[in-house]
Structure formats: structure tokens, C-alpha cells
Design a protein around this motif. Structure first.
Motif, short mmCIF file in Angstrom:
data_model
loop_
_atom_site.label_atom_id
_atom_site.label_comp_id
_atom_site.label_asym_id
_atom_site.label_seq_id
_atom_site.Cartn_x
_atom_site.Cartn_y
_atom_site.Cartn_z
N GLY A 65 0.78 -1.07 -0.12
CA GLY A 65 0.03 -0.02 -0.07
C GLY A 65 0.90 1.22 0.04
O GLY A 65 2.08 1.13 -0.18
N PHE A 66 0.19 2.39 -0.02
CA PHE A 66 0.94 3.49 0.08
C PHE A 66 0.24 4.60 0.94
O PHE A 66 -1.10 4.59 1.44
CB PHE A 66 1.29 4.13 -1.15
CG PHE A 66 -0.12 4.60 -2.17
CD1 PHE A 66 -0.42 6.00 -1.72
CD2 PHE A 66 -0.88 3.94 -2.72
CE1 PHE A 66 -1.88 6.44 -2.42
CE2 PHE A 66 -1.85 4.54 -3.60
CZ PHE A 66 -2.33 5.64 -3.27
N MET A 67 0.68 5.73 1.31
CA MET A 67 0.13 6.90 2.29
C MET A 67 0.94 8.07 1.71
O MET A 67 1.97 8.16 1.32
CB MET A 67 0.16 6.67 3.55
CG MET A 67 1.59 6.78 3.89
SD MET A 67 1.62 6.88 5.83
CE MET A 67 3.19 7.43 6.18
N GLY A 68 0.25 9.35 1.69
CA GLY A 68 0.84 10.45 1.23
C GLY A 68 -0.02 11.66 1.93
O GLY A 68 -1.21 11.40 2.24
N ALA A 69 0.60 12.72 1.93
CA ALA A 69 -0.13 14.09 2.58
C ALA A 69 0.53 15.14 1.61
O ALA A 69 1.80 15.03 1.49
CB ALA A 69 -0.11 14.04 3.99
N ALA A 70 -0.21 16.34 1.59
CA ALA A 70 0.37 17.48 0.88
C ALA A 70 -0.25 18.61 1.45
O ALA A 70 -1.54 18.56 1.62
CB ALA A 70 0.29 17.40 -0.66
N LEU A 71 0.47 19.75 1.43
CA LEU A 71 -0.24 20.86 1.94
C LEU A 71 0.19 22.00 0.54
O LEU A 71 1.07 21.92 0.08
CB LEU A 71 0.57 21.58 2.97
CG LEU A 71 0.32 20.91 4.45
CD1 LEU A 71 1.07 21.59 5.50
CD2 LEU A 71 -1.24 20.99 4.73
N GLU A 92 5.52 4.11 0.26
CA GLU A 92 4.86 2.95 -0.14
C GLU A 92 5.82 1.71 0.55
O GLU A 92 6.92 1.98 1.21
CB GLU A 92 4.95 2.73 -1.45
CG GLU A 92 6.66 2.50 -1.96
CD GLU A 92 6.67 2.25 -3.30
OE1 GLU A 92 5.79 2.60 -4.25
OE2 GLU A 92 7.51 1.59 -3.77
N ASP A 93 5.25 0.53 0.89
CA ASP A 93 6.06 -0.65 1.44
C ASP A 93 6.66 -1.19 0.06
O ASP A 93 6.06 -1.03 -1.10
CB ASP A 93 5.11 -1.46 2.51
CG ASP A 93 4.17 -2.24 1.72
OD1 ASP A 93 4.09 -2.24 0.59
OD2 ASP A 93 2.93 -2.51 2.44
N GLU A 94 7.37 -2.09 0.45
CA GLU A 94 8.08 -2.82 -0.55
C GLU A 94 7.13 -3.72 -1.70
O GLU A 94 7.55 -4.01 -2.61
CB GLU A 94 9.06 -3.89 0.13
CG GLU A 94 8.38 -4.81 0.94
CD GLU A 94 9.47 -5.87 1.64
OE1 GLU A 94 10.32 -6.25 0.90
OE2 GLU A 94 9.40 -6.00 2.86
N ASN A 95 6.17 -3.94 -1.07
CA ASN A 95 5.22 -4.70 -2.06
C ASN A 95 4.62 -3.98 -3.20
O ASN A 95 3.99 -4.50 -4.21
CB ASN A 95 4.17 -5.72 -1.08
CG ASN A 95 4.88 -6.73 -0.45
OD1 ASN A 95 5.98 -7.45 -0.83
ND2 ASN A 95 4.56 -7.02 0.98
N PHE A 96 4.29 -2.66 -2.77
CA PHE A 96 3.44 -2.03 -3.66
C PHE A 96 4.08 -1.57 -5.08
O PHE A 96 3.59 -1.86 -6.00
CB PHE A 96 3.03 -0.65 -2.87
CG PHE A 96 1.83 -0.08 -3.42
CD1 PHE A 96 0.44 -0.50 -3.75
CD2 PHE A 96 2.12 1.31 -4.22
CE1 PHE A 96 -0.51 0.19 -4.54
CE2 PHE A 96 1.19 1.58 -4.99
CZ PHE A 96 -0.10 1.34 -5.09
N GLY A 97 5.06 -1.14 -5.02
CA GLY A 97 5.82 -0.74 -6.13
C GLY A 97 5.50 0.53 -6.98
O GLY A 97 5.86 0.82 -8.13
N ASP A 105 9.52 0.30 2.66
CA ASP A 105 9.39 1.58 3.37
C ASP A 105 10.04 2.68 2.47
O ASP A 105 10.54 3.79 2.98
CB ASP A 105 9.84 1.54 4.74
CG ASP A 105 9.33 0.57 5.72
OD1 ASP A 105 7.87 0.22 5.23
OD2 ASP A 105 9.81 0.14 6.42
N THR A 106 10.07 2.88 1.08
CA THR A 106 10.43 3.76 0.44
C THR A 106 9.69 5.22 0.72
O THR A 106 8.45 4.91 0.57
CB THR A 106 10.25 3.52 -1.09
OG1 THR A 106 11.35 2.31 -1.38
CG2 THR A 106 10.88 4.64 -2.01
#
Length: 161
Positions: A65-71, A92-97, A105-106
Motif C-alpha cells: 500500500g501507500f500513504m501520502g499527504a500534501a499542503l 509505500e511499502d516494498e510490495n506496492f511498487g 518503506d520507500t
């Protein structure tokens, strides 16, 4: 969604959006993933706007999966010019790509500074500089070598017919 043109599994997704005073909560679910996203903003004064976006996606069976935030702060300098900044973090974690590194954990921190200059009613010029920094080699430089950072500059012209 991403499965509208190519759907090899035949699964369907259900989505919903809740909105109130230009603040939006978006939900998307299908048997393989769940995504939640918030998009909104606030006029803090007549000249200053602060936009917000945050998203989280989780694939089934801990497949990534992934997560993100922006202002997005934006200051209106005059009737014909404004300056904006976009500061964002996503991981993202290693499986998402999605970032493409395949490393656990990139994450990426990016900052984009954009000017907006109205030349005529129909023409807007937008110079922009962007700086990205990743926790791992996630970008390709001019020599086609992997690197942790990337900078770019562009000028866009928006013309309305």
C-alpha cells in the motif's frame, strides 16, 4: 478508477464521496484494496489559501500500500499574479511498487514552487521548480543512473480558447 479500461479479474469497485463546504472525503473499495482520500482547503485570508490532500491505500492480504499527504499554500500577490508552494510526503511499502524502487518503506519528500502570471485574460504563464528527495534510489538522472534526488524546472503556458 484504475480498473475501468483493463479489468483482468472482473471485480467491481464501490466508491463514495462525502462533501461539505469544499471539503471532500473519498472512499474506494473493491475486493483487492481499500483507499481513503481527503481533499480540501481553507481561505485563511483574502490573499492566502491553504489546500490539503491526504490519501491512504491498502491492498488485501497485507500485499502492500501507500500513504501520502500534501499542503498547498498559495498567496495572491495581485490581480494578475500568485505564488504557490506544494510540499508533500508519500511512502509505500516494498510490495506496492508505485515509486518503483521495490525497497521496503520507500518514501519521498517533494517541494514545488510555482508562480502564476496572467498576461491577458486568456493566457497564464506558470514557471515551476520542483525538488524531490527519496529514502532510496527512486529516480533516474540524465545519465540513466539511479539517484535519491531529482530537481526540475519548467514553464507552462495555459491558453483559454
Amino acid at each position: 478508477t484504475d480498473l475501468t479500461e483493463f479489468n483482468p479479474t472482473g471485480d467491481y469497485a464501490a466508491g463514495a464521496q462525502l462533501g461539505y463546504k469544499d471539503q471532500y472525503l473519498n472512499l474506494l473499495y473493491d475486493p483487492s484494496f481499500f483507499e481513503i482520500d481527503f481533499t480540501g482547503g481553507f481561505n485563511l485570508s483574502d490573499d492566502f489559501f491553504l489546500g490539503i490532500n491526504a490519501a491512504y491505500l491498502s491492498l488485501e492480504d497485507d500485499a502492500g500500500g501507500f500513504m501520502g499527504a500534501a499542503l498547498y499554500p498559495q498567496y495572491t500577490v495581485s490581480d494578475t499574479s500568485a505564488i504557490g508552494l506544494r510540499v508533500e510526503y508519500f511512502a509505500e511499502d516494498e510490495n506496492f511498487g508505485a515509486i518503483g524502487s521495490g525497497v521496503a518503506d520507500t518514501s519521498v519528500i517533494a517541494a514545488t514552487l510555482t508562480g502564476s502570471f496572467t498576461i491577458e485574460d486568456d493566457l497564464i504563464i506558470k514557471p515551476e521548480i520542483r525538488l524531490d528527495s527519496a529514502s532510496d534510489d527512486a529516480f533516474i538522472d540524465n545519465d540513466l543512473a539511479a539517484t535519491k534526488s531529482l530537481g526540475s524546472f519548467l514553464i507552462a503556458a495555459v491558453y483559454k480558447f
